[in-house]
Design an enzyme around this catalytic site. Sequence first.
Site: not given
Ligand code: AMP
Length: 139
Positions: A102, A33-34, A104, A96
């Site tokens: 995805h 996760d970024i 976590h 989301q």
């Molecule tokens: P959600 O709120 O469950 O949809 O979580 C989305 C997750 O994606 C968050 O924890 C973000 O930090 C992560 N995220 C967003 N863009 C990227 C990316 N380019 N690479 C890796 N993780 C990402």
Amino acid sequence: MDYDDNNVFAKILREEMPSHRVYEDSYTLAFMDIMPVSKGHTLVIPKSKSVNIFDLDEEFLSAVIKTTKRVADAIKKVFAPSGVIITQLNGAKAGQTVFHYHMHIIPVYEKAPFQPHANDVEDEAVLASTAKEIKQILV
Ligand code: AMP
């Protein structure tokens, strides 16, 4: 909601966007996760065009769970967290933010408060070395 082919995780799957991959098979991809909530925060996605659990085929769902366990086992070995949160959000109202399904994997360390998202983008070098540590266990 229809699946958007241009969402960030679709781009990561097509390698149009960079990511720090830790595991991949024909059904799933796991990457850092970024904006990690804690060290080792990893995401597992299916290689299918699914917005959330409601349009995710059971074959892919099973594969996501298997990969999640495999990666969580590796994270547990490498970072020895006090606990591990495994969670996923379905729909904007549930929090989301990226609309490709995805899971976590969030390691919890002593006193780390649970929160689903962080606000700061992690340093590239930190993400790379964290991914490397997890990958070593998965080979
Ligand atoms: P959600 O709120 O469950 O949809 O979580 C989305 C997750 O994606 C968050 O924890 C973000 O930090 C992560 N995220 C967003 N863009 C990227 C990316 N380019 N690479 C890796 N993780 C990402």
